[in-house]
Design a protein around this motif. Sequence first.
Motif: not given
Length: 303
Positions: A185-200, A209-215
């Motif tokens: 699992k990885v925390h990403i996409g709560e305060f970072s943008d969707y591109e950070s999710i793509d990269y992760t 993904l923990q959160h992943g809201l910006s997807a």
Amino acid sequence: MNNSEIRDTFLKLPKADVHSHLHLAGSQKRFKEKYPEANLTFPKSFDGLSGMIDFIYRQLNTILIEGKDVINFMEIAIESAIDDNVTLLEASVDLNLARFFDGKVEKIIEITRHLKEKYKSQIDFRPELGINKDLEHERVYSDGIKCIESGVFKSVDLYGQEIGKDLKPFVRFYNMAKDFGLKTKVHIGEFSDYESIDYTIKLLAPNELQHGLSAVDSKKTMDCILKNNIRLNICPTSNILLGAVTNIKKHSIRQLFDYGIKVTVNTDDLILFNASVTDEFVKLAKSNIFTFDELETIRKNAF
């Protein structure tokens, strides 16, 4: 159903909490029972992630000061989950908690194994190895490897600040965790943008993904999540109290669910946000975000 019936219904249902940080997962009620002399006032909201961290270091850590407190906090967390009829608990044990035991990670492994055994008749506790992105990489690969080789931990989670963090040093560790059969699992996409999710996803290929809201801001990102069968473990109250989301009506969980992405609802840090898994379901029901049948789907997703 009225509000009382809604709460009773969800309280009685078996639930899973799959996004939780163990030493911060005790209810405020159990914390006050364990530490009746503690003079802490929990904020009603936090000034972002930095504000939460500041409260932990300036306030909570005046109570969490030695090894026995770490054990106490872990125990009240498990007992709080049992109180809420959580039958499956995937909660992270922070690797850096070894600092309370003279830096001996073996003690963390021993304590975690003991707690899993102690409560096994009451809850399926599946310990997760939690790693802060700021932890020295040498310790990740020394102490962290001891943890994944121990057989005690069933998953690994990477958390901390989401923006501007280099995740490349963790690639080899995540590959090793997968080789040992651990879920990632990885925390990403709560305060970072969707591109950070793509990269992760491209770099670490996590299972969840923990959160992943910006997807929700990118069809391509949501398609990638679907293609890779990645689950999003969302914590609505945490998202609101940290300022990532304005209010429950504006939360992206509905859009993610409608897109076909598998989502769950969880506590994150129960002691800070004061919302159990039951509370989360009740809020979503009372706010008419989801129907009961849809919430049943979300509840089952976590299992």
